[in-house]
Design a protein around this motif. Structure first.
Motif, mmCIF file in Angstrom:
data_model
loop_
_atom_site.group_PDB
_atom_site.id
_atom_site.type_symbol
_atom_site.label_atom_id
_atom_site.label_comp_id
_atom_site.label_asym_id
_atom_site.label_seq_id
_atom_site.Cartn_x
_atom_site.Cartn_y
_atom_site.Cartn_z
ATOM 1 N N GLU A 37 -36.060 -6.160 27.554
ATOM 2 C CA GLU A 37 -37.246 -6.282 28.394
ATOM 3 C C GLU A 37 -36.765 -6.864 29.762
ATOM 4 N N GLY A 38 -35.658 -6.320 30.265
ATOM 5 C CA GLY A 38 -35.014 -6.563 31.584
ATOM 6 C C GLY A 38 -34.454 -7.813 31.846
ATOM 7 N N ARG A 39 -33.709 -7.828 33.136
ATOM 8 C CA ARG A 39 -32.861 -9.002 32.921
ATOM 9 C C ARG A 39 -33.705 -10.275 33.644
ATOM 10 N N ASN A 40 -33.047 -11.460 33.032
ATOM 11 C CA ASN A 40 -33.676 -12.884 33.089
ATOM 12 C C ASN A 40 -32.902 -13.339 34.420
ATOM 13 N N LEU A 41 -33.568 -13.950 35.259
ATOM 14 C CA LEU A 41 -32.665 -14.823 36.476
ATOM 15 C C LEU A 41 -33.302 -16.100 36.674
ATOM 16 N N SER A 42 -32.355 -17.149 36.881
ATOM 17 C CA SER A 42 -32.944 -18.230 37.351
ATOM 18 C C SER A 42 -33.408 -18.174 38.777
ATOM 19 N N LEU A 43 -34.071 -19.288 39.170
ATOM 20 C CA LEU A 43 -34.734 -18.890 40.843
ATOM 21 C C LEU A 43 -33.487 -19.018 41.760
ATOM 22 N N ASP A 44 -32.237 -19.610 41.177
ATOM 23 C CA ASP A 44 -31.141 -19.633 42.519
ATOM 24 C C ASP A 44 -30.256 -18.052 42.150
ATOM 25 N N GLY A 45 -30.844 -17.292 41.247
ATOM 26 C CA GLY A 45 -30.183 -16.049 41.155
ATOM 27 C C GLY A 45 -29.192 -16.033 40.176
ATOM 28 N N TYR A 46 -28.959 -16.807 39.311
ATOM 29 C CA TYR A 46 -27.953 -16.958 38.264
ATOM 30 C C TYR A 46 -28.633 -15.886 37.088
ATOM 31 N N ASN A 47 -27.472 -15.046 36.692
ATOM 32 C CA ASN A 47 -27.875 -14.100 35.528
ATOM 33 C C ASN A 47 -27.775 -14.582 34.289
ATOM 34 N N LEU A 48 -29.064 -14.842 33.528
ATOM 35 C CA LEU A 48 -29.239 -15.349 32.236
ATOM 36 C C LEU A 48 -28.921 -14.499 31.233
ATOM 37 N N GLY A 49 -28.894 -13.156 31.651
ATOM 38 C CA GLY A 49 -29.009 -12.009 30.684
ATOM 39 C C GLY A 49 -30.199 -11.245 30.283
ATOM 40 N N ILE A 50 -30.055 -10.246 29.309
ATOM 41 C CA ILE A 50 -31.112 -9.273 29.004
ATOM 42 C C ILE A 50 -32.318 -9.989 28.000
ATOM 43 N N LYS A 51 -33.532 -10.162 28.521
ATOM 44 C CA LYS A 51 -34.504 -10.701 27.776
ATOM 45 C C LYS A 51 -34.865 -9.839 26.411
ATOM 46 N N TYR A 52 -34.684 -10.171 25.243
ATOM 47 C CA TYR A 52 -34.620 -11.551 24.750
ATOM 48 C C TYR A 52 -33.355 -11.313 23.737
ATOM 49 N N GLN A 53 -32.508 -11.264 24.418
ATOM 50 C CA GLN A 53 -31.056 -10.965 23.494
ATOM 51 C C GLN A 53 -30.597 -12.448 23.306
ATOM 52 N N CYS A 54 -29.791 -12.324 22.203
ATOM 53 C CA CYS A 54 -29.001 -13.688 21.874
ATOM 54 C C CYS A 54 -28.255 -14.269 23.028
ATOM 55 N N VAL A 55 -27.502 -13.420 23.862
ATOM 56 C CA VAL A 55 -26.821 -14.258 24.922
ATOM 57 C C VAL A 55 -27.737 -14.686 25.975
ATOM 58 N N GLU A 56 -28.828 -14.135 26.158
ATOM 59 C CA GLU A 56 -29.796 -14.683 27.100
ATOM 60 C C GLU A 56 -30.253 -16.368 26.716
ATOM 61 N N PHE A 57 -30.429 -16.367 25.322
ATOM 62 C CA PHE A 57 -30.873 -17.793 24.972
ATOM 63 C C PHE A 57 -29.658 -18.747 24.972
ATOM 64 N N VAL A 58 -28.281 -18.231 24.764
ATOM 65 C CA VAL A 58 -27.166 -19.458 24.926
ATOM 66 C C VAL A 58 -26.937 -19.513 26.377
ATOM 67 N N LYS A 59 -27.033 -18.642 27.087
ATOM 68 C CA LYS A 59 -26.812 -19.110 28.557
ATOM 69 C C LYS A 59 -28.058 -19.918 29.383
ATOM 70 N N ARG A 60 -29.103 -19.315 29.028
ATOM 71 C CA ARG A 60 -30.210 -20.327 29.362
ATOM 72 C C ARG A 60 -30.055 -21.731 28.644
ATOM 73 N N TYR A 61 -29.729 -21.631 27.601
ATOM 74 C CA TYR A 61 -29.753 -23.155 26.854
ATOM 75 C C TYR A 61 -28.773 -24.103 27.766
ATOM 76 N N PHE A 62 -27.597 -23.550 28.078
ATOM 77 C CA PHE A 62 -26.629 -24.227 28.698
ATOM 78 C C PHE A 62 -26.975 -24.503 30.206
ATOM 79 N N TYR A 63 -27.667 -23.609 30.712
ATOM 80 C CA TYR A 63 -28.212 -23.784 32.127
ATOM 81 C C TYR A 63 -28.982 -24.768 32.087
ATOM 82 N N GLN A 64 -30.146 -24.931 31.344
ATOM 83 C CA GLN A 64 -31.251 -25.920 31.398
ATOM 84 C C GLN A 64 -30.623 -27.291 30.930
ATOM 85 N N ARG A 65 -29.911 -27.237 29.858
ATOM 86 C CA ARG A 65 -29.568 -28.661 29.200
ATOM 87 C C ARG A 65 -28.266 -29.332 30.123
#
Length: 220
Positions: free
Chosen positions: A59-87
């Motif tokens: 579903e395309g690449r997910n980026l944080s507002l500061d441009g950090y690459n969170l990964g491809i929506k909604y792959q497993c990698v995107e969740f774990v990177k978003r988890y560490f980024y948000q938490r």
């Protein structure tokens, strides 16, 4: 002879092409009509887990507002990177790679993984897995990319993981036995390579070196 060989090559090529196209279609089609891609199906510590349908849906690449690459929506990698980024407000120095790339096979147990800026433990470690550790699974024949998840809970004899994109009908939570043998801890799960842990580097002292749980805004 030459003509027959060319026909054989053509037949094999066509067969491989159709097999590849069939695999791509099967792994991108949403067979589960109870959910649409992008539906929130679970959350862990306030970080949402999205439904992805077929495991190769992109579903395309997910980026944080500061441009950090969170990964491809909604792959497993995107969740774990978003988890560490948000938490933890954690950004990995190497923000790319498949799930299999999160575990560095050259590192010894308990070493610092520079690419992910996380402490890495081998499955069969002196360090018991902890909640919030990132668990890495090796690739297999039907998944050449591997898989990653977050350890949601740990007891003396088992762990629970939270995961994104396990397949259209697979659950977001799974449980695996935890075994201690000869002073080492093993997660009894197929292809479990080891776990990575967020921590402040011992040689880096920051004002926010403890646990943080900020509300982060993500570009969707």
């Amino acid at each position: 002879m030459a003509k027959g060989f060319r026909l054989w090559i053509l037949s094999v090529s066509l067969g491989l092409s159709f097999s590849f196209l069939g695999y791509q279609w099967l792994t991108r089609y949403n067979f589960n009509t109870d959910h649409q891609v992008g539906d929130v199906i679970d959350s862990l510590n306030g970080v949402e887990i999205y439904y992805n349908g077929g495991v190769n849906t992109n579903e395309g690449r997910n980026l944080s507002l500061d441009g950090y690459n969170l990964g491809i929506k909604y792959q497993c990698v995107e969740f774990v990177k978003r988890y560490f980024y948000q938490r933890y407000q954690h950004q990995m120095p190497d923000s790319f790679g498949h799930a299999r790339d999160f575990f560095d096979n050259l590192l010894t147990d308990g070493s610092w993984n520079e690419k992910r800026a996380l402490r890495q433990f081998t499955n069969g470690s002196q360090s018991k897995p902890m909640a919030d550790d990132l668990l890495v699974f090796a690739p297999w024949i039907l998944n050449p990319y591997g898989h990653v998840a977050i350890i949601a809970a740990v007891t003396d004899n088992g762990i629970e993981i939270a995961q994104q994109n396990p397949g259209p009908f697979a659950p977001s939570r799974e449980y695996f036995p935890l075994i201690q043998q000869a002073g080492l801890w093993y997660i009894d799960a197929p292809r479990a390579k080891g776990w990575l842990r967020w921590e402040t580097r011992p040689d880096v002292v920051t004002e926010n070196s403890g646990f943080i749980d900020p509300v982060m805004v993500i570009k969707e």
